[in-house]
Write a protein that holds these residues in place. Structure first.
Motif, short mmCIF file in Angstrom:
data_model
loop_
_atom_site.label_atom_id
_atom_site.label_comp_id
_atom_site.label_asym_id
_atom_site.label_seq_id
_atom_site.Cartn_x
_atom_site.Cartn_y
_atom_site.Cartn_z
N GLY A 119 1.12 -1.46 0.03
CA GLY A 119 0.24 -0.19 -0.08
C GLY A 119 0.65 1.76 -0.45
O GLY A 119 1.06 2.15 -0.65
N GLU A 120 1.78 1.64 1.14
CA GLU A 120 2.45 2.74 0.72
C GLU A 120 3.39 2.88 -0.54
O GLU A 120 3.47 3.92 -1.03
N LEU A 121 4.08 1.57 -0.94
CA LEU A 121 4.16 1.57 -2.79
C LEU A 121 3.53 2.32 -3.64
O LEU A 121 3.67 2.95 -4.28
N LEU A 122 2.16 1.65 -3.51
CA LEU A 122 1.07 2.00 -4.28
C LEU A 122 0.60 3.61 -4.29
O LEU A 122 1.14 4.95 -4.81
N LEU A 123 1.00 3.98 -2.92
CA LEU A 123 0.85 5.83 -2.13
C LEU A 123 2.33 6.84 -2.68
O LEU A 123 1.70 7.51 -3.58
N TYR A 124 3.25 5.98 -2.73
CA TYR A 124 3.77 6.96 -3.68
C TYR A 124 3.46 6.79 -5.16
O TYR A 124 4.01 8.12 -5.32
N HIS A 125 3.34 5.80 -5.73
CA HIS A 125 3.22 6.45 -7.03
C HIS A 125 1.83 6.86 -7.76
O HIS A 125 2.01 8.21 -8.23
N PHE A 126 1.10 6.87 -6.68
CA PHE A 126 -0.61 7.96 -7.04
C PHE A 126 -0.30 8.95 -6.97
O PHE A 126 -0.09 10.26 -7.86
N ILE A 127 0.62 9.58 -5.76
CA ILE A 127 1.44 11.06 -5.32
C ILE A 127 2.24 11.87 -6.79
O ILE A 127 1.98 13.00 -6.81
N GLN A 128 3.11 10.43 -7.15
CA GLN A 128 3.72 11.33 -8.25
C GLN A 128 2.93 11.11 -9.64
O GLN A 128 2.94 12.61 -10.65
N LYS A 129 2.02 10.29 -9.97
CA LYS A 129 1.70 9.80 -11.15
C LYS A 129 -0.16 11.38 -10.64
O LYS A 129 0.27 11.98 -12.17
N CYS A 130 -0.17 11.15 -10.32
CA CYS A 130 -1.77 11.90 -9.96
C CYS A 130 -1.66 13.44 -9.20
O CYS A 130 -1.85 14.15 -9.78
N MET A 131 -0.63 13.85 -8.30
CA MET A 131 -0.41 15.06 -7.24
C MET A 131 1.47 15.82 -8.31
O MET A 131 0.60 16.68 -7.88
N LYS A 132 2.14 15.09 -9.14
CA LYS A 132 2.69 15.43 -9.66
C LYS A 132 3.99 15.93 -8.80
O LYS A 132 4.06 16.81 -8.15
N ALA A 133 4.31 15.21 -7.19
CA ALA A 133 5.40 15.52 -6.25
C ALA A 133 6.36 14.74 -6.25
O ALA A 133 5.61 13.81 -5.77
N VAL A 134 6.90 15.22 -5.78
CA VAL A 134 8.45 14.56 -4.96
C VAL A 134 8.52 13.85 -3.77
O VAL A 134 7.91 14.65 -3.15
N PRO A 135 9.49 12.57 -3.37
CA PRO A 135 9.64 12.54 -2.66
C PRO A 135 9.99 13.21 -1.88
O PRO A 135 11.33 14.30 -2.53
N LEU A 136 9.85 13.95 -0.06
CA LEU A 136 10.41 14.72 0.53
C LEU A 136 11.18 14.55 1.67
O LEU A 136 12.54 14.07 2.43
N GLU A 232 2.02 25.55 2.34
CA GLU A 232 0.27 25.09 2.05
C GLU A 232 0.53 22.71 2.44
O GLU A 232 1.17 22.50 1.52
N ILE A 233 -0.65 22.85 3.32
CA ILE A 233 -0.29 20.98 3.63
C ILE A 233 -1.41 20.87 2.88
O ILE A 233 -2.73 21.13 2.72
N GLN A 234 -1.49 19.87 2.43
CA GLN A 234 -2.79 18.46 1.50
C GLN A 234 -2.44 17.47 1.64
O GLN A 234 -0.99 17.14 2.19
N LEU A 235 -3.81 16.93 2.02
CA LEU A 235 -3.58 15.27 2.65
C LEU A 235 -4.06 14.10 1.05
O LEU A 235 -5.14 14.62 0.61
N VAL A 236 -3.34 12.96 1.11
CA VAL A 236 -3.96 11.70 -0.30
C VAL A 236 -4.15 10.34 1.33
O VAL A 236 -2.64 10.48 1.98
N SER A 284 -11.07 19.72 3.49
CA SER A 284 -11.08 20.68 2.62
C SER A 284 -10.11 20.09 1.49
O SER A 284 -10.12 20.25 0.63
N ARG A 285 -9.04 19.64 2.06
CA ARG A 285 -7.67 19.88 1.46
C ARG A 285 -7.57 17.77 0.70
O ARG A 285 -6.13 17.55 0.98
N ILE A 286 -7.97 17.21 1.31
CA ILE A 286 -7.88 15.51 1.56
C ILE A 286 -8.15 15.42 0.12
O ILE A 286 -9.20 15.49 -1.11
N THR A 287 -7.28 14.43 -0.53
CA THR A 287 -7.69 13.69 -1.73
C THR A 287 -8.02 11.95 -1.11
O THR A 287 -6.79 11.51 -1.01
N TYR A 288 -8.85 11.67 -2.04
CA TYR A 288 -8.93 9.73 -1.04
C TYR A 288 -8.84 9.24 -2.69
O TYR A 288 -9.00 9.84 -4.12
#
Length: 307
Positions: A119-136, A232-236, A284-288
């Motif tokens: 699940g963590e590995l999938l999360l890593y990929h979805f954040i990069q693919k759909c949110m265009k954000a890199v690991p920090l 700005e903080i966002q949640l996934v 208000s800033r979460i993406t499911y």
């Protein structure tokens, strides 16, 4: 003043198109709060009536090296190995093996199942693919106490958007047959809110130097030291769960439409009264991300064999 520009972040995104060839992704507005933004439904892709299950697991396991090392770190290690006498192919094999060892070591409690890592590995990929954000930042492996592994975000990613430094906190929840969807979704919601409320006090549990390039290390340090401006903080939250509904396996389109309706129903049937944005305005800033899997336990076992 921004340390990097948006284009500098975009060029750091990994190439994961091959993995997403095996994942169907439906981005749309669903009947769930916050309902003024798009959320995500996902599933393992089909070719005709055959689920691309094995291909999905193989592609996912192949990306572990990307999770462990930035491209800069990978090339640095590979160059050193080649200079010490390994062939290019042997060096790549060595790095891949070491990466999987590090990935497995990320969880030190025997009670933490492999599906959590998946699940963590999938999360890593979805954040990069759909949110265009890199690991920090990433949770460090704390050998002294397995309890610590329950705390902290599963992912902390970064992007620049509209002159803001966006920090994305991500949580991955993966459930086999123990939980019903609504219970799983509520648990995931509680978990991401707990992560948000506590992540600043737990920043000492994170590392960055071992997998980031130098410029991103500067960003990570500034976030840790609270000298990063315009934040700005966002949640996934990704919920991968064991789906039991029957789908009509007639052809690809029928199957996809069936799965899309299942995902829409899962979102629609969740009690929106449990999502209190007045109490937790950060919602208000979460993406499911909802990811149904048929026989999830068997899929996790396949993944475990590959790593």
């Amino acid at each position: 003043m921004l340390i990097l520009e948006e284009k500098d972040i975009l060029k750091r995104l990994i190439q994961n198109d091959s993995l997403f060839n095996m994942i169907g992704v439906v981005v749309q507005q669903y009947d769930i709060i916050p309902n003024n933004k798009e959320h995500i439904g996902a599933y393992i892709e089909y070719q005709d009536m055959q689920e691309l299950r094995d291909e999905f697991v193989e592609e996912l396991s192949d990306t572990i090296v990307d999770w462990i090392y930035s491209s800069e770190k990978y090339e640095e290690i590979k160059k050193k190995l080649v200079n010490n006498g390994k062939s290019e192919a042997a060096a790549s094999q060595y790095i891949g093996r070491k990466a999987k060892n590090k990935f497995r070591a990320n969880k030190n409690s025997e009670n933490v199942l492999i599906q959590g890592q998946m699940g963590e590995l999938l999360l890593y990929h979805f954040i990069q693919k759909c949110m265009k954000a890199v690991p920090l930042l990433r949770k460090m492996n704390i050998a002294t106490s397995s309890d610590h592994e329950r705390f902290g975000a599963d992912a902390i990613h970064f992007k620049i958007e509209n002159d803001k430094n966006i920090i994305i906190l991500g949580e991955a929840k993966t459930y086999t047959s123990k939980y019903k969807f609504n219970e799983a979704f509520s648990d995931a919601l509680d978990s991401i809110l707990n992560t948000y409320n506590n992540h600043r006090s737990e920043l000492g549990l994170y590392i960055h130097e071992d997998f980031l390039d130098d410029e991103m290390n500067v960003v990570a340090e500034k976030y840790l030291n609270n000298t990063l401006k315009s934040v700005e903080i966002q949640l996934v939250s990704i919920v991968t769960y064991n789906e039991l509904s029957i789908i009509d396996k007639i052809d690809e389109n029928t199957i996809r439409n069936n799965i899309k309706k299942i995902i829409e129903d899962r979102y629609r049937n969740y009690d929106n009264n449990k999502i209190d944005m007045s109490k937790n305005p950060i919602l208000s800033r979460i993406t499911y991300i909802v990811f149904p899997v048929w026989d999830l336990k068997e899929l996790a076992e396949k993944f475990q064999k590959l790593i």
